[in-house]
Design an enzyme around this catalytic site. Structure first.
Site, PDB file in Angstrom:
ATOM      1  N   TYR A 198       8.930  -6.964   0.294  1.00 22.61           N
ATOM      2  CA  TYR A 198       9.623  -8.162   0.773  1.00 22.61           C
ATOM      3  C   TYR A 198      10.943  -7.748   1.405  1.00 22.61           C
ATOM      4  CZ  TYR A 198       6.368 -10.659  -2.310  1.00 22.61           C
ATOM      5  OH  TYR A 198       5.261 -11.141  -2.957  1.00 22.61           O
ATOM      6  N   HIS A 231       0.193  -4.420  -5.524  1.00 25.01           N
ATOM      7  CA  HIS A 231       0.151  -5.513  -4.567  1.00 25.01           C
ATOM      8  C   HIS A 231      -1.188  -5.582  -3.835  1.00 25.01           C
ATOM      9  CE1 HIS A 231       3.365  -7.910  -2.135  1.00 25.01           C
ATOM     10  NE2 HIS A 231       2.289  -8.636  -2.357  1.00 25.01           N
TER      11      HIS A 231
END
Length: 173
Positions: free
Chosen positions: A55, A122
């Site tokens: 992110y 992820h």
């Protein structure tokens, strides 16, 4: 705030705060407002914070680290690894054990903490046996860098698991 137990003992509030949008995807980031939002969430009992090294990239973990400084004992801290940013600017998926260990150390540094409560993959790397990735993750737990493990967006076709084997998304090895 009511709580739930995930997997083999991670207790989290029913509500958590996903922090991705504070650094990307939803307009111009405002770090001051984001830190204030995290502080307000903590004050209200929303103590599970979710971030990822991807992110920003990387900027969201720094932001969350800044926000929880001095309040680490109040937080269930979750972050993810596996989306690698390559020197040419492209992105890839990486589940190699050396990368897993390096990604964890980098996340710990950006977050300014000595351990991650929930560290999860992820994306599954289709080129690395999941057992190799999770072997490295198990070492992180044994070394005290991570408390619990999870996996995100894992298609069973990319793993050696059979559907009956997948019973929890948060576990201790």
């Amino acid at each position: 705030m009511r709580h739930r137990t995930l997997g083999q003992g991670l207790i989290v509030p029913e509500l958590g705060l996903g922090c991705m949008g504070m650094s990307q995807s939803y307009g111009t980031p405002d770090d001051e407002e984001s830190v204030a939002t995290i502080h307000r969430a903590l004050d209200l009992g929303v103590t599970m914070l979710d971030t990822s090294d991807s992110y920003g990239p990387y900027t969201n973990e720094r932001l969350v680290g800044t926000a929880i400084k001095g309040r680490r004992d109040e937080v269930v801290l979750a972050t993810k690894f596996g989306q690698e940013f390559l020197p040419d600017g492209s992105r890839g998926i990486n589940g190699r054990p050396d990368y897993v260990r390096r990604a964890c150390d980098d996340s710990l540094q950006r977050l300014g903490v000595d351990h991650i409560d929930l560290y999860y993959q992820h994306r599954v790397d289709p080129d690395v046996p999941v057992e190799e990735t999770w072997g490295a993750l198990s070492e992180l737990v044994s070394g005290g860098k991570v408390r619990f493990l999870g996996i995100s967006e894992a298609a069973l076709a990319l793993t050696a698991f059979k559907p009956a084997d997948v019973t929890t998304s948060c576990m201790k090895p």
